[in-house]
Design a protein around this motif. Structure first.
Motif, mmCIF file in Angstrom:
data_model
loop_
_atom_site.group_PDB
_atom_site.id
_atom_site.type_symbol
_atom_site.label_atom_id
_atom_site.label_comp_id
_atom_site.label_asym_id
_atom_site.label_seq_id
_atom_site.Cartn_x
_atom_site.Cartn_y
_atom_site.Cartn_z
ATOM 1 N N HIS A 3 1.328 6.283 -4.195
ATOM 2 C CA HIS A 3 2.365 7.303 -3.977
ATOM 3 C C HIS A 3 1.736 8.622 -3.585
ATOM 4 O O HIS A 3 0.545 8.850 -3.798
ATOM 5 C CB HIS A 3 3.268 7.493 -5.201
ATOM 6 N N GLU A 16 6.895 10.610 -4.903
ATOM 7 C CA GLU A 16 7.404 11.035 -6.198
ATOM 8 C C GLU A 16 7.714 12.525 -6.120
ATOM 9 O O GLU A 16 6.817 13.332 -5.866
ATOM 10 C CB GLU A 16 6.369 10.793 -7.303
ATOM 11 N N HIS A 61 -0.374 15.714 -5.478
ATOM 12 C CA HIS A 61 -1.498 14.774 -5.526
ATOM 13 C C HIS A 61 -1.165 13.520 -4.743
ATOM 14 O O HIS A 61 -0.012 13.268 -4.395
ATOM 15 C CB HIS A 61 -1.886 14.428 -6.971
ATOM 16 N N CYS A 63 -2.066 9.219 -4.856
ATOM 17 C CA CYS A 63 -2.476 8.191 -5.813
ATOM 18 C C CYS A 63 -2.861 6.919 -5.076
ATOM 19 O O CYS A 63 -2.066 6.366 -4.307
ATOM 20 C CB CYS A 63 -1.347 7.894 -6.787
ATOM 21 N N GLU A 115 -5.302 10.833 -7.819
ATOM 22 C CA GLU A 115 -5.022 9.961 -8.959
ATOM 23 C C GLU A 115 -5.444 8.550 -8.588
ATOM 24 O O GLU A 115 -5.233 8.104 -7.457
ATOM 25 C CB GLU A 115 -3.510 10.009 -9.238
#
Ligand code: CO
Length: 134
Positions: A7, A54, A79, A81, A130
């Motif tokens: 994501h 997200e 961020h 991921c 992440e």
């Protein structure tokens, strides 16, 4: 080692407005808002054919995204991921490469119920990164 893009997280000052943008303007499938008090955010998942977005809104006084939104009042990419097969092996490989793992270096359970770690943005092209065990 690095796998799929799991994501991209976007911090937003107004989750309802951001959700409407993705749902109504872009025609995306969006989830209901989900409070994540352990992570200090409320999240809406935007489902795309190949990954997820997200949308994160601060939740509570100690939200980790509050300072980011102070610096980026309109919101912004917070961020990315990436999936890995083995979070411990990935962590050890990152440390051996000289990257800084945030927090105490132990994986935490993330928003999807899977172990995650965060890597310092200064070591990853200015982007908070992440890793999630897929
Ligand atoms: Co995330």
């Amino acid at each position: 080692m690095i796998g799929r893009l799991n994501h991209v997280a976007i911090a937003v000052p107004d989750l309802d407005a951001a959700t409407a943008t993705y749902r109504d303007a872009l025609g995306a499938e969006v989830s209901a808002p989900q409070a994540e008090p352990d992570h200090g955010v409320t999240v809406v998942f935007v489902m795309l054919p190949n990954t997820k977005i997200e949308l994160l809104e601060p939740l509570g006084e100690e939200s980790p995204i509050a300072r980011f939104l102070e610096k980026n009042p309109n919101g912004g990419i917070h961020h990315v991921c990436y999936e890995v097969d083995d979070i411990i092996a990935a962590r050890d490989q990152m440390k051996a490469a000289g990257a800084r793992v945030l927090g105490d270096g132990e994986p935490k359970i993330g928003a999807h119920g899977k172990p995650v770690l965060f890597l310092h943005p200064k070591d990853f092209c200015g982007t908070l990164t992440e890793l999630e065990q897929a």
